[in-house]
Design a protein around this motif. Structure first.
Motif, PDB file in Angstrom:
ATOM      1  N   VAL A 135      26.723  16.355 -39.392  1.00  0.00           N
ATOM      2  CA  VAL A 135      25.935  15.137 -39.176  1.00  0.00           C
ATOM      3  C   VAL A 135      25.260  15.195 -37.809  1.00  0.00           C
ATOM      4  CG1 VAL A 135      26.047  12.632 -38.825  1.00  0.00           C
ATOM      5  CG2 VAL A 135      27.277  13.675 -40.734  1.00  0.00           C
ATOM      6  N   ASP A 136      26.009  15.564 -36.791  1.00  0.00           N
ATOM      7  CA  ASP A 136      25.445  15.657 -35.446  1.00  0.00           C
ATOM      8  C   ASP A 136      24.290  16.657 -35.395  1.00  0.00           C
ATOM      9  OD1 ASP A 136      27.183  13.786 -34.398  1.00  0.00           O
ATOM     10  OD2 ASP A 136      28.618  15.274 -33.645  1.00  0.00           O
ATOM     11  N   ASP A 137      24.474  17.802 -36.049  1.00  0.00           N
ATOM     12  CA  ASP A 137      23.426  18.816 -36.050  1.00  0.00           C
ATOM     13  C   ASP A 137      22.171  18.311 -36.759  1.00  0.00           C
ATOM     14  OD1 ASP A 137      25.065  20.570 -34.709  1.00  0.00           O
ATOM     15  OD2 ASP A 137      25.670  21.682 -36.494  1.00  0.00           O
ATOM     16  N   ALA A 138      22.356  17.599 -37.869  1.00  0.00           N
ATOM     17  CA  ALA A 138      21.206  17.072 -38.607  1.00  0.00           C
ATOM     18  C   ALA A 138      20.474  16.012 -37.796  1.00  0.00           C
ATOM     19  CB  ALA A 138      21.661  16.495 -39.939  1.00  0.00           C
ATOM     20  N   LEU A 139      21.228  15.149 -37.133  1.00  0.00           N
ATOM     21  CA  LEU A 139      20.606  14.119 -36.301  1.00  0.00           C
ATOM     22  C   LEU A 139      19.811  14.752 -35.160  1.00  0.00           C
ATOM     23  CD1 LEU A 139      23.513  11.510 -36.136  1.00  0.00           C
ATOM     24  CD2 LEU A 139      21.242  11.108 -37.114  1.00  0.00           C
ATOM     25  N   ALA A 140      20.324  15.842 -34.618  1.00  0.00           N
ATOM     26  CA  ALA A 140      19.628  16.522 -33.523  1.00  0.00           C
ATOM     27  C   ALA A 140      18.358  17.207 -34.013  1.00  0.00           C
ATOM     28  CB  ALA A 140      20.555  17.544 -32.869  1.00  0.00           C
ATOM     29  N   ALA A 141      18.375  17.703 -35.246  1.00  0.00           N
ATOM     30  CA  ALA A 141      17.223  18.446 -35.777  1.00  0.00           C
ATOM     31  C   ALA A 141      16.148  17.541 -36.359  1.00  0.00           C
ATOM     32  CB  ALA A 141      17.691  19.429 -36.853  1.00  0.00           C
ATOM     33  N   ALA A 142      16.533  16.373 -36.855  1.00  0.00           N
ATOM     34  CA  ALA A 142      15.608  15.516 -37.590  1.00  0.00           C
ATOM     35  C   ALA A 142      14.619  14.805 -36.667  1.00  0.00           C
ATOM     36  CB  ALA A 142      16.378  14.490 -38.408  1.00  0.00           C
ATOM     37  N   LYS A 143      13.416  14.650 -37.142  1.00  0.00           N
ATOM     38  CA  LYS A 143      12.373  13.914 -36.428  1.00  0.00           C
ATOM     39  C   LYS A 143      12.125  12.542 -37.044  1.00  0.00           C
ATOM     40  CE  LYS A 143      11.715  17.533 -33.869  1.00  0.00           C
ATOM     41  NZ  LYS A 143      12.277  17.555 -32.487  1.00  0.00           N
ATOM     42  N   VAL A 144      12.731  12.287 -38.194  1.00  0.00           N
ATOM     43  CA  VAL A 144      12.548  11.018 -38.908  1.00  0.00           C
ATOM     44  C   VAL A 144      13.918  10.520 -39.350  1.00  0.00           C
ATOM     45  CG1 VAL A 144      10.237  11.674 -39.698  1.00  0.00           C
ATOM     46  CG2 VAL A 144      12.213  12.169 -41.139  1.00  0.00           C
ATOM     47  N   PRO A 145      14.026   9.308 -39.876  1.00  0.00           N
ATOM     48  CA  PRO A 145      15.327   8.773 -40.296  1.00  0.00           C
ATOM     49  C   PRO A 145      15.978   9.583 -41.408  1.00  0.00           C
ATOM     50  CG  PRO A 145      13.731   7.011 -40.053  1.00  0.00           C
ATOM     51  CD  PRO A 145      12.960   8.281 -39.947  1.00  0.00           C
ATOM     52  N   LEU A 146      17.313   9.497 -41.459  1.00  0.00           N
ATOM     53  CA  LEU A 146      18.102  10.119 -42.506  1.00  0.00           C
ATOM     54  C   LEU A 146      18.962   9.043 -43.148  1.00  0.00           C
ATOM     55  CD1 LEU A 146      18.629  11.880 -39.560  1.00  0.00           C
ATOM     56  CD2 LEU A 146      18.903  13.651 -41.280  1.00  0.00           C
ATOM     57  N   VAL A 147      19.620   9.387 -44.266  1.00  0.00           N
ATOM     58  CA  VAL A 147      20.498   8.418 -44.920  1.00  0.00           C
ATOM     59  C   VAL A 147      21.847   9.055 -45.223  1.00  0.00           C
ATOM     60  CG1 VAL A 147      18.619   7.109 -45.982  1.00  0.00           C
ATOM     61  CG2 VAL A 147      19.666   9.012 -47.253  1.00  0.00           C
ATOM     62  N   TRP A 148      22.808   8.182 -45.453  1.00  0.00           N
ATOM     63  CA  TRP A 148      24.124   8.563 -45.977  1.00  0.00           C
ATOM     64  C   TRP A 148      24.265   7.746 -47.254  1.00  0.00           C
ATOM     65  CZ3 TRP A 148      28.191  11.681 -43.973  1.00  0.00           C
ATOM     66  CH2 TRP A 148      29.420  11.553 -44.639  1.00  0.00           C
ATOM     67  N   SER A 149      24.050   8.378 -48.404  1.00  0.00           N
ATOM     68  CA  SER A 149      23.863   7.614 -49.638  1.00  0.00           C
ATOM     69  C   SER A 149      25.132   7.053 -50.234  1.00  0.00           C
ATOM     70  CB  SER A 149      23.166   8.482 -50.697  1.00  0.00           C
ATOM     71  OG  SER A 149      23.982   9.585 -51.060  1.00  0.00           O
ATOM     72  N   HIS A 150      26.290   7.681 -49.990  1.00  0.00           N
ATOM     73  CA  HIS A 150      27.514   7.189 -50.614  1.00  0.00           C
ATOM     74  C   HIS A 150      28.727   7.732 -49.883  1.00  0.00           C
ATOM     75  CE1 HIS A 150      26.832  11.134 -52.389  1.00  0.00           C
ATOM     76  NE2 HIS A 150      28.079  11.175 -52.793  1.00  0.00           N
ATOM     77  N   GLY A 151      29.757   6.920 -49.864  1.00  0.00           N
ATOM     78  CA  GLY A 151      30.980   7.236 -49.149  1.00  0.00           C
ATOM     79  C   GLY A 151      31.545   5.947 -48.595  1.00  0.00           C
ATOM     80  N   SER A 152      32.424   6.017 -47.642  1.00  0.00           N
ATOM     81  CA  SER A 152      32.911   4.813 -46.984  1.00  0.00           C
ATOM     82  C   SER A 152      32.955   5.061 -45.489  1.00  0.00           C
ATOM     83  CB  SER A 152      34.294   4.399 -47.510  1.00  0.00           C
ATOM     84  OG  SER A 152      35.244   5.423 -47.321  1.00  0.00           O
ATOM     85  N   VAL A 153      32.919   3.986 -44.740  1.00  0.00           N
ATOM     86  CA  VAL A 153      32.870   4.058 -43.282  1.00  0.00           C
ATOM     87  C   VAL A 153      34.195   3.572 -42.710  1.00  0.00           C
ATOM     88  CG1 VAL A 153      31.693   3.234 -41.208  1.00  0.00           C
ATOM     89  CG2 VAL A 153      30.379   3.684 -43.297  1.00  0.00           C
ATOM     90  N   ALA A 154      34.739   4.311 -41.750  1.00  0.00           N
ATOM     91  CA  ALA A 154      36.000   3.914 -41.135  1.00  0.00           C
ATOM     92  C   ALA A 154      35.966   4.220 -39.649  1.00  0.00           C
ATOM     93  CB  ALA A 154      37.174   4.642 -41.778  1.00  0.00           C
ATOM     94  N   GLN A 155      36.540   3.325 -38.851  1.00  0.00           N
ATOM     95  CA  GLN A 155      36.580   3.539 -37.415  1.00  0.00           C
ATOM     96  C   GLN A 155      37.463   4.731 -37.062  1.00  0.00           C
ATOM     97  OE1 GLN A 155      36.768  -0.010 -35.263  1.00  0.00           O
ATOM     98  NE2 GLN A 155      36.517   0.975 -33.297  1.00  0.00           N
TER      99      GLN A 155
END
Length: 303
Positions: free
Chosen positions: A215-235
């Motif tokens: 995820v970190d690598d993709a965020l660093a490479a991307a020039k436009v927004p990305l999505v996380w289409s499915h899963g769950s979020v936890a602290q």
């Protein structure tokens, strides 16, 4: 204020509503109707959940959905369910994944033609879906279909694919996925190149199933927004250390915020591009998130 809702429960509830008006199932505090979209929908041409038994147009109408991403599972021939969740049981030979994808794409498009459902190819098509005209986004879950063919991504784009999830359940040359053994320490150079190519073509990059490093690598490479289409979020996401499949697939809250902040910083408006399904109701976006998706596609369009 965002809506807290379990996406699958929402759609199941919509199915029970019969052929209700697609704009009548949800309303905001001001009484305005809220468009419903599904960022990650599956129909398979085998088993019980086939298009012949569950025609997509009827299913969308019953759920009040006017925008759905039909996610073609790019590695489905090589994975099987186990007690520990879906696992890889074989590996595609050279050229097999792309050949299977081409045939599956033909089946998908044939069904869409039969259903008289239009494919989303540009932001204006998303606007039409938000206005009530049903449209389908062609998506692929797992970019194994690219094989080593440098022209395959462009082929997919020309065929109408506008949403690509990088990783799924099989070993690959793009990066590490959440439920597999770490081999690349995130995304590979080829993986970040695919992110850049998607940005250039106008294909939405989906980070679901990516490890935190990927995820970190993709965020660093991307020039436009990305999505996380499915899963769950936890602290306190445990990642691969959890033997429970859905917990192993949790997205750390810090990264969920980073994905959302990337959207906000790209002049896409207030939209959280996270579709999270877990043991608790979770955030799928702001009140009019399909409009946010339209803006994402606009930012992602070729320039």
């Amino acid at each position: 204020m965002p809506i807290l809702i379990d996406r699958r429960k929402l759609l199941i509830g919509g199915l029970a509503a019969g052929f209700a008006s697609p704009r009548a199932l949800l309303a905001g505090d001001d009484g305005a109707t809220i468009p419903i979209a599904d960022m990650h929908a599956h129909l398979f041409f085998f088993g019980a959940n086939t298009p012949a038994k569950q025609p997509l147009r009827k299913t969308m109408a019953r759920g009040g959905v006017t925008l759905a991403a039909w996610s073609i599972v790019g590695d489905v021939p090589w994975i099987r369910p186990t007690k520990a969740g879906l696992k890889q049981v074989a590996s595609p030979k050279a050229g097999e994944a792309s050949a299977w994808f081409r045939e599956e794409l033909k089946r998908v498009k044939h069904h869409l033609d039969e259903q008289e459902l239009k494919i989303v190819r540009n932001p204006e098509d998303v606007d039409r879906a938000v206005a009530g005209e049903p449209h389908v986004v062609l998506a692929v879950e797992g970019a194994s279909f690219l094989d080593d063919d440098p022209d395959m991504l462009a082929f997919a784009y020309e065929e109408g694919v506008r949403h690509v999830q990088l990783l799924h359940y099989i070993r690959n040359t793009l990066g590490d996925f959440q439920t597999g053994r770490r081999e690349h320490d995130g995304l590979t150079t080829r993986g970040t190149d695919i992110v850049s190519s998607c940005n250039r073509l106008g294909i939405l990059v989906d980070l679901a199933h990516c490890t935190p490093a990927a995820v970190d690598d993709a965020l660093a490479a991307a020039k436009v927004p990305l999505v996380w289409s499915h899963g769950s979020v936890a602290q306190d996401a445990k990642g691969q250390t959890s033997k429970v499949a859905w917990k192993a697939r949790q997205l750390p809250l810090t990264q969920a915020r980073a994905i959302a902040e990337r959207t906000a910083s790209s002049a896409c408006g207030p939209c959280a591009p996270i579709s999270a399904v877990g043991s608790r109701p979770t955030l799928i976006g702001c009140r009019r998130w399909p409009n946010g998706w339209a803006r994402i596609m606009s930012v992602s369009a070729p320039t």
